[in-house]
Design an enzyme around this catalytic site. Structure first.
Site, PDB file in Angstrom:
ATOM      1  N   HIS A   1      66.839  55.245  33.453  1.00 55.45           N
ATOM      2  CA  HIS A   1      67.460  56.531  33.759  1.00 55.45           C
ATOM      3  C   HIS A   1      66.384  57.576  34.077  1.00 55.45           C
ATOM      4  O   HIS A   1      66.423  58.250  35.110  1.00 55.45           O
ATOM      5  CB  HIS A   1      68.294  56.960  32.540  1.00 55.45           C
ATOM      6  CG  HIS A   1      68.993  58.276  32.667  1.00 55.45           C
ATOM      7  ND1 HIS A   1      70.337  58.372  32.953  1.00 55.45           N
ATOM      8  CD2 HIS A   1      68.558  59.553  32.535  1.00 55.45           C
ATOM      9  CE1 HIS A   1      70.688  59.647  32.997  1.00 55.45           C
ATOM     10  NE2 HIS A   1      69.624  60.395  32.731  1.00 55.45           N
ATOM     11  N   GLU A   2      65.403  57.691  33.181  1.00 58.11           N
ATOM     12  CA  GLU A   2      64.380  58.740  33.361  1.00 58.11           C
ATOM     13  C   GLU A   2      63.500  58.475  34.583  1.00 58.11           C
ATOM     14  O   GLU A   2      63.100  59.407  35.278  1.00 58.11           O
ATOM     15  CB  GLU A   2      63.499  58.861  32.111  1.00 58.11           C
ATOM     16  CG  GLU A   2      64.273  59.178  30.827  1.00 58.11           C
ATOM     17  CD  GLU A   2      65.216  60.356  30.948  1.00 58.11           C
ATOM     18  OE1 GLU A   2      64.983  61.255  31.760  1.00 58.11           O
ATOM     19  OE2 GLU A   2      66.223  60.373  30.216  1.00 58.11           O
TER      20      GLU A   2
ATOM     21  N   GLU B   1      64.420  71.630  30.048  1.00 56.67           N
ATOM     22  CA  GLU B   1      65.734  71.583  30.682  1.00 56.67           C
ATOM     23  C   GLU B   1      66.800  71.939  29.641  1.00 56.67           C
ATOM     24  O   GLU B   1      66.765  71.419  28.529  1.00 56.67           O
ATOM     25  CB  GLU B   1      66.031  70.199  31.258  1.00 56.67           C
ATOM     26  CG  GLU B   1      67.286  70.235  32.124  1.00 56.67           C
ATOM     27  CD  GLU B   1      67.619  68.901  32.789  1.00 56.67           C
ATOM     28  OE1 GLU B   1      68.343  68.934  33.788  1.00 56.67           O
ATOM     29  OE2 GLU B   1      67.178  67.854  32.314  1.00 56.67           O
TER      30      GLU B   1
ATOM     31  N   HIS C   1      65.048  59.586  37.809  1.00 56.38           N
ATOM     32  CA  HIS C   1      64.929  61.033  38.032  1.00 56.38           C
ATOM     33  C   HIS C   1      63.623  61.415  38.726  1.00 56.38           C
ATOM     34  O   HIS C   1      63.537  62.491  39.306  1.00 56.38           O
ATOM     35  CB  HIS C   1      64.973  61.781  36.694  1.00 56.38           C
ATOM     36  CG  HIS C   1      66.345  62.021  36.142  1.00 56.38           C
ATOM     37  ND1 HIS C   1      67.384  62.525  36.897  1.00 56.38           N
ATOM     38  CD2 HIS C   1      66.837  61.869  34.884  1.00 56.38           C
ATOM     39  CE1 HIS C   1      68.462  62.662  36.121  1.00 56.38           C
ATOM     40  NE2 HIS C   1      68.154  62.269  34.901  1.00 56.38           N
TER      41      HIS C   1
ATOM     42  N   GLU D   1      63.138  63.751  31.646  1.00 57.13           N
ATOM     43  CA  GLU D   1      62.411  63.196  32.788  1.00 57.13           C
ATOM     44  C   GLU D   1      61.266  64.038  33.327  1.00 57.13           C
ATOM     45  O   GLU D   1      60.947  63.940  34.513  1.00 57.13           O
ATOM     46  CB  GLU D   1      63.403  62.951  33.925  1.00 57.13           C
ATOM     47  CG  GLU D   1      63.982  64.220  34.567  1.00 57.13           C
ATOM     48  CD  GLU D   1      65.294  64.708  33.999  1.00 57.13           C
ATOM     49  OE1 GLU D   1      65.995  65.462  34.687  1.00 57.13           O
ATOM     50  OE2 GLU D   1      65.623  64.336  32.864  1.00 57.13           O
ATOM     51  N   ASN D   2      60.618  64.888  32.521  1.00 57.18           N
ATOM     52  CA  ASN D   2      59.525  65.714  33.048  1.00 57.18           C
ATOM     53  C   ASN D   2      58.676  64.877  34.010  1.00 57.18           C
ATOM     54  O   ASN D   2      58.306  63.749  33.694  1.00 57.18           O
ATOM     55  CB  ASN D   2      58.627  66.200  31.913  1.00 57.18           C
ATOM     56  CG  ASN D   2      59.425  66.670  30.723  1.00 57.18           C
ATOM     57  OD1 ASN D   2      60.209  67.597  30.828  1.00 57.18           O
ATOM     58  ND2 ASN D   2      59.263  65.996  29.586  1.00 57.18           N
TER      59      ASN D   2
ATOM     60  N   GLU E   1      72.401  63.719  37.100  1.00 54.60           N
ATOM     61  CA  GLU E   1      72.722  62.919  35.925  1.00 54.60           C
ATOM     62  C   GLU E   1      73.674  61.764  36.247  1.00 54.60           C
ATOM     63  O   GLU E   1      73.513  60.668  35.734  1.00 54.60           O
ATOM     64  CB  GLU E   1      73.295  63.800  34.813  1.00 54.60           C
ATOM     65  CG  GLU E   1      72.319  64.848  34.298  1.00 54.60           C
ATOM     66  CD  GLU E   1      70.992  64.257  33.797  1.00 54.60           C
ATOM     67  OE1 GLU E   1      70.892  63.020  33.645  1.00 54.60           O
ATOM     68  OE2 GLU E   1      70.061  65.036  33.560  1.00 54.60           O
TER      69      GLU E   1
END
Length: 893
Positions: free
Chosen positions: A328-329, A156, A332, A295-296, A351
């Site tokens: 957070h991740e 990203e 996602h 966040e893959n 985000e």
């Protein structure tokens, strides 16, 4: 991506417009005549020569006949390419035309490819670069002391094209079948679980690792890691396998993140009413990593400091930081991965939403953190500061070229995004908000969506005019200042409420003043925690009657500090509400908000800074960590501003006076029954007193540091930052050497970072140079160089000059190291934001005109604006502030 690090909570001061954005580069999205359905991808990295070989077999669909295929491709050499239509003969490509500027390649074929599906085969080679983007190498040291490299990814926003030729746009989704050929003693990971592992026929030291097919997904979320790791694992209550991968020998340090992740997955499943869609999720610590985390899907990558916790050596703020980043991740995985923004213009949705819900998740896991109050200090006020600038931008930005995309990973997308979602959640109410979110995720799962799609789902769920209200907050930049005046009419209070755009340089005075649809709530001293009245302000001004409010009661607008605006009370209203700070009847978040608003108004020249200093003295009995933290930030801004005067010592004295009582109450050692917030407050207060030269604090810090270094009494992790800072700020060459030795010995990245961030406090000019040279040395990881230089710039007037000169002198190396990416923006901001002389703005501007950094264009403008604002503030208020400090100390007559 989690791009903002703890150290970035430095509020900045800011001013007049310094020119408009430069001309846009013409940018064209990829043609739609050929699109991928499935990528069969096999990669073979060479961890010694830093190259990789790749084979792509992509099942594609041709929608209209064409004799060329245009894809994204960067720093990759294609060796052969061919296309085989379903049931037809293979056609070899006869030309590869690279458009390097646009990161595209055009494959030309001798005959037209007909409508229908076919197989595109490409053999290629690439480089495992050292730029922390694309498919790159990350340096680590084995427990035996040998330097080795892992091969890892960061795609990203637009860097999957550095690992394989692809349609690298978020809306061009496909499935991926990934195979990695790797040394047999290495761990190989990708988005999905391993389904097959067999020896590689051509080399017995290699194995071929095949992963399960992914769901339909965007290229920027693909990931692979090849290296040496240990792991801990667990199952979440909903049956997902969760693993945390750590450097070899540090598996224990993954336990805290594992706990947070296993609690968080079921929380989100329940919140969204949509299960996590993959069989497993891995969280892995990467040594060299530019962002905080990425966040893959199914393989989330982190900086070591954002994932690893050692109970003995990690401080409370690190645990909190890890919890937030994990929250957070993982958010996602639904919001971003399952439903993805249609184009980068809508990045803020990803985000901003993740930056809001990470707090909801941490509040669920750790209610004792009082995390929502911290949100106001960390995100909300920070976004207000940046968004008051003329060089801010709307939440939704039209972006095209990759360097423009890099630039929107900023506090507007994250912090303002999160703040307006918090305001929206409050306006709609939790139940309808969740209903709308669930509808949105179900309607768009495995697809792409835009901001408007979310609004319409929330509008249907709530019956409120969401699109109209929110459009005013996302499509135009800035925010209003709400002016409030009151009149007592028998037993009622009549309020006159009006809005104008707030600018960091004062009120917006123009004909065409923008306006917002502002959800406003009001409370009274009767019950400061309960909203007495709500309204939606849709026009420039209105009047409203609050019934049953006696003359001796006060009124507060925006309880909970949820609405994204500043407030200017009439002087009588302000006088009435201020005792609520001293007697603590206002909620902590409102004591913080009131102080922050007034500080901001003084910076904009709308009230005197002396008034704010007087207000600050009312906080002497304040018990709340976050309120102190925000106050401390603002005093830091003032202290930095006044370092340009000859009475800098006077503000140090003011700081010592303000913080001494709370410092004495807390003492140095934690007491039984104390919690997370007490530990944070103690660190904050001791650091503030030590830095300001409070004698008893300095002496005690030196004593404890000596015992720590000699190994007699190791400092608890929560005291290390304040002690290190204090002894360095008042230290000499021997002290700096002692600190660098600690840095070398430190096994944890957290401890190395802790030291790196405070090294700049050393006062002597020749030692400052030594620290700056250290920043670029092998001993500092490339992503951490920025915080060493930033620490120098933020510590003193000399440091600021030296850091700026150092950045100019070493620009080539620094720019080459971070090429685009947000680290370059951060470096610039940390280095020049604190200047306060008009001519420095011109100097900064002209330096970047001759040394362009496209991904930091806007940051440079914001810094120049900040410098001019600082200079104006100083001219306007310096004398009054000085007089006030002198009068404070004058003996009573």
């Amino acid at each position: 991506i989690f791009s903002l690090s703890e150290t970035e909570e430095l509020h900045s001061a800011s001013g007049q417009n310094t020119g408009t954005m430069p001309e846009r580069r013409p940018f064209v999205r990829l043609p739609t005549d050929v699109y991928p359905v499935n990528y069969g991808l096999c990669l073979k990295p060479d961890l010694i020569d830093f190259t990789f070989e790749g084979k792509l077999e992509a099942l594609v669909e041709v929608t209209q006949s064409t004799n060329q295929i245009v894809m994204n491709c960067a720093d990759i050499d294609i060796i052969t390419a061919s296309f085989a239509p379903e049931g037809g003969d293979e056609i070899n490509a006869t030309g590869f035309n690279y458009q390097n500027e646009d990161e595209k390649v055009t494959l030309s074929f001798p005959t037209a490819l007909q409508k229908g599906s076919g197989m595109l085969k490409i053999d290629f080679v690439g480089e495992l670069n050292d730029k922390m983007k694309g498919f790159y190498r990350s340096k680590y040291t084995t427990p035996a002391g040998e330097v080795r490299y892992a091969a890892v990814t960061q795609f990203e926003a637009t860097d999957a094209r550095r690992a394989f030729p692809c349609w690298d746009e978020p809306a061009i989704k496909a499935t991926f079948d990934i195979t990695l050929i790797v040394p047999k003693d290495r761990v190989a990971l990708s988005n999905m679980n391993v389904i097959d592992k067999k020896p590689y026929p051509e080399d017995e030291n290699l194995v071929e690792v095949k992963f399960a097919p992914t769901p339909i997904m965007s290229t920027y979320l693909v990931a692979f890691v090849i290296g040496e790791y240990h792991h801990v694992e667990s199952q979440s209550s909903d049956g997902v396998t969760v693993r945390v991968y750590t450097p070899v020998g540090k598996a224990e340090q993954g336990k805290f993140a594992l706990e947070v992740a296993t609690k968080t997955l079921p929380f989100y499943k329940d919140y969204f009413s949509v299960p996590y869609p993959l069989p497993k999720i891995d969280l892995i610590a990467i040594a060299d990593f530019a962002a905080g985390a990425m966040e893959n899907w199914g393989l989330v990558t982190y900086r070591e400091t954002a994932l690893l916790i050692d109970p003995k050596n990690s401080c409370s703020s690190s645990k909190q930081w890890v919890a937030l980043v994990v929250g957070h991740e993982l958010a996602h995985q639904w919001f971003g991965n399952l439903v993805t923004m249609e184009w980068w213009t809508h990045l803020w949705l990803n985000e901003g939403f993740a930056s809001w819900i990470e707090y909801l998740c941490v509040d669920h896991c750790f209610p004792e953190y009082d995390i929502w109050t911290q949100f106001v200090s960390a995100d909300y006020t920070r976004a207000l500061d940046l968004d008051a600038l003329d060089s801010s931008h709307p939440i939704e930005v039209d972006v095209g070229h990759p360097s423009e995309v890099d630039e929107i990973f900023d506090a507007i997308s994250y912090s303002k995004g999160a703040s307006v979602i918090r305001m929206l959640h409050n306006y709609i109410g939790d139940e309808d908000f969740r209903k709308g979110m669930n509808a949105y995720l179900l309607k768009f799962q495995h697809k792409n969506a835009s901001t408007e799609d979310l609004w319409s789902c929330l509008e249907q769920a709530s019956g409120k005019p969401i699109a109209a209200v929110m459009g005013s907050w996302t499509k135009q930049m800035g925010f209003p200042i709400i002016a409030v005046d009151e009149e007592q009419v028998s037993d009622d209070r009549v309020l006159k409420i009006s809005q104008k755009k707030f600018c960091a340089s004062g009120l917006h005075d123009g004909e065409d003043c923008p306006s917002w649809m502002v959800p406003i709530s009001i409370c009274t001293s009767n019950d400061p925690t309960c909203t007495k009245l709500k309204l939606l302000l849709e026009k420039p001004e209105t009047s409203v009657t609050v019934r049953g409010v006696g003359p001796d009661q006060w009124i507060k607008v925006n309880p909970g500090t949820v609405g994204f605006y500043r407030i200017q009370y009439s002087s009588s209203m302000l006088k009435n509400v201020l005792p609520g700070i001293r007697d603590l009847s206002l909620q902590p978040v409102d004591r913080l908000g009131l102080q922050n608003d007034l500080f901001s108004l003084s910076r904009a020249g709308m009230m005197s800074t002396v008034e704010v200093l007087k207000l600050m003295e009312a906080f002497v009995n304040e018990p709340n960590y976050t309120v102190w933290s925000d106050l401390s930030c603002n005093l830091g801004v003032l202290s930095s501003l006044l370092s340009h005067t000859d009475f800098h010592e006077e503000i140090q004295e003011f700081i010592r006076d303000l913080f001494t009582p709370v410092g004495q109450k807390l003492g140095w050692d934690s007491k039984p029954g104390e919690g997370h917030l007490d530990a944070l407050l103690r660190g904050l207060v001791l650091g503030k007193l030590g830095k300001a030269g409070h004698k008893p604090t300095l002496e005690e810090a030196r004593r404890r540091f000596k015992e720590h270094v000699e190994g007699r009494q190791i400092l608890p992790a929560d005291l290390r930052s304040p002690v290190y800072l204090t002894v360095l700020k008042h230290g000499d060459g021997a002290m700096l050497d002692a600190m660098l030795k600690l840095h070398k010995q430190a096994d944890m990245q957290e401890e190395k970072n802790r030291i790196e961030r405070v090294l700049g406090a050393i006062p002597a000019p020749e030692l400052i140079q030594k620290v700056l040279c250290f920043a670029l040395s092998e001993d500092v990881r490339p992503q951490d160089t920025v915080s060493v230089i930033g620490g120098v710039a933020g510590s003193s007037k000399q440091g600021r000059k030296a850091a700026w000169k150092f950045v100019k002198d070493n620009w080539e190396e620094l720019y080459n190291r971070y090429q685009g990416g947000f680290l370059i923006s951060r470096l610039i901001k940390l280095t020049v934001d604190g200047f306060a002389v008009d001519k420095m703005a011109a100097e900064v501007k002209s330096f970047f005109e001759s040394h362009p950094a496209p991904a930091a264009e806007r940051t440079v403008q914001q810094c120049c604006e900040n410098i001019l604002l600082n200079a104006a503030w100083l001219k306007r208020d310096a004398d009054d502030i000085h007089q006030y400090f002198l009068l404070r100390k004058a003996p009573p007559v």
